[in-house]
Design an enzyme around this catalytic site. Structure first.
Site, short mmCIF file in Angstrom:
data_model
loop_
_atom_site.label_atom_id
_atom_site.label_comp_id
_atom_site.label_asym_id
_atom_site.label_seq_id
_atom_site.Cartn_x
_atom_site.Cartn_y
_atom_site.Cartn_z
N HIS A 128 0.85 -1.20 0.00
CA HIS A 128 0.00 0.00 0.00
C HIS A 128 0.89 1.25 0.00
O HIS A 128 1.98 1.26 0.57
CB HIS A 128 -0.91 0.00 1.23
CG HIS A 128 -1.99 1.02 1.18
ND1 HIS A 128 -1.77 2.34 1.48
CD2 HIS A 128 -3.30 0.92 0.84
CE1 HIS A 128 -2.91 3.01 1.35
NE2 HIS A 128 -3.85 2.17 0.96
N GLY A 151 -11.13 2.82 1.15
CA GLY A 151 -10.54 3.26 2.40
C GLY A 151 -11.57 3.80 3.37
O GLY A 151 -12.38 3.06 3.91
N GLY A 152 -11.57 5.11 3.57
CA GLY A 152 -12.42 5.74 4.57
C GLY A 152 -13.90 5.42 4.43
O GLY A 152 -14.60 5.26 5.44
N GLU A 167 -3.99 2.06 -7.09
CA GLU A 167 -4.37 3.19 -6.26
C GLU A 167 -3.48 4.38 -6.57
O GLU A 167 -2.36 4.48 -6.04
CB GLU A 167 -4.23 2.83 -4.77
CG GLU A 167 -5.22 1.80 -4.27
CD GLU A 167 -5.25 1.78 -2.76
OE1 GLU A 167 -6.32 2.03 -2.19
OE2 GLU A 167 -4.21 1.54 -2.14
#
Length: 259
Positions: A102, A239-240, A172
């Site tokens: 990541h 993610g969030g 990403e």
């Protein structure tokens, strides 16, 4: 070849073990009430390591069709590596996946392509499917274009595995993560196609055809359908937004928005 879409939630350093239990339960109930077909769209969550045993127990006891995995793994089998987590430990917890490379690991912990390759090999050796993350910074994008850095990162990561390995790739763009500014579906498709070509070159056309490539970076319910219309995008690493059960469930249920 049909590839089952995967929507994965990376919780990063959020939620303790009790909160994780509550979120997984609520997510399972929400999706069940909505009639979600888990065979049509796979769901996975990535809690902090301290939460994994609790999540494993819940998933097993309630027979929940939700996969789970680790957010990182050691490149070593075992030994004097304080704070690291061996792939064998994740396997013992029945983790199906592990996130590797990541951008936050690469940036904040100076993780190299060689380390990513070693971690990928460790995951595969222990029967865990690595989700190999690749992506370019804004500076990379300006200097080299969108696909050059992700392609180089993936090529390096694949060096340690063979064609029998089961793995996932997550594109990403670093400039999109947490920024609220996602790549366009067309940009994601361009890079995903280039990444699939790298897989074909390294491991053969059959492996390339079956490997899922996810998009990650400011994914939300309002833009997921656009990404999922693209030929080479097979899901999302969220993610969030994955911390909000209603929003994450809406992302998972993207098919009702795809025409």
């Amino acid at each position: 070849m049909r590839r089952v879409p995967l929507i994965a939630g990376n919780w990063k350093m959020n939620l303790d073990h009790l909160q994780s239990i509550a979120v997984v339960q609520k997510l399972a109930w929400t999706l069940k009430d909505a009639g979600h077909d888990f065979g049509a769209v796979e769901v996975a969550v990535f809690p902090p390591f301290t939460d994994l045993r609790s999540v494993q127990t819940l998933v097993a006891a309630d027979k929940l069709p939700i996969a789970f995995g680790g957010q990182d793994v050691s490149e070593h089998d075992s030994g004097a590596y304080t704070g690291e987590i061996a792939a064998s430990f994740l396997a013992a917890l029945e983790a199906r996946y592990v996130i590797i490379g990541h951008s936050e690991r690469r940036t904040l912990h100076n993780e190299t392509d060689e380390q990513v390759a070693a971690k990928t090999a460790q995951a595969v050796k222990n029967g865990i499917s690595p989700i190999v993350c690749v992506g370019e910074t804004a500076e990379d994008l300006e200097k080299h274009g969108a696909s050059a850095v992700p392609v180089a990162q993936l090529r390096a990561a694949l060096a340690g595995i063979d064609s029998a390995a089961d793995f996932v790739v997550a594109y990403e763009p670093v400039w999109a993560i947490g920024s609220g500014q996602a790549a366009t579906p067309e940009q994601a498709e361009q890079v995903a196609a280039a990444l699939r070509a790298v897989i074909a070159e390294a491991l053969g056309d059959e492996v390339a055809a079956k490997t899922r490539i996810l998009y990650g970076g400011s994914v939300k319910s309002g833009n997921i359908a656009g990404f999922m219309r693209e030929t080479n995008v097979d899901g999302a690493l969220v993610g969030g937004a994955s911390l909000d059960v209603a929003e994450f469930a809406a992302i998972i249920r993207y098919q009702k928005h795809v025409i």
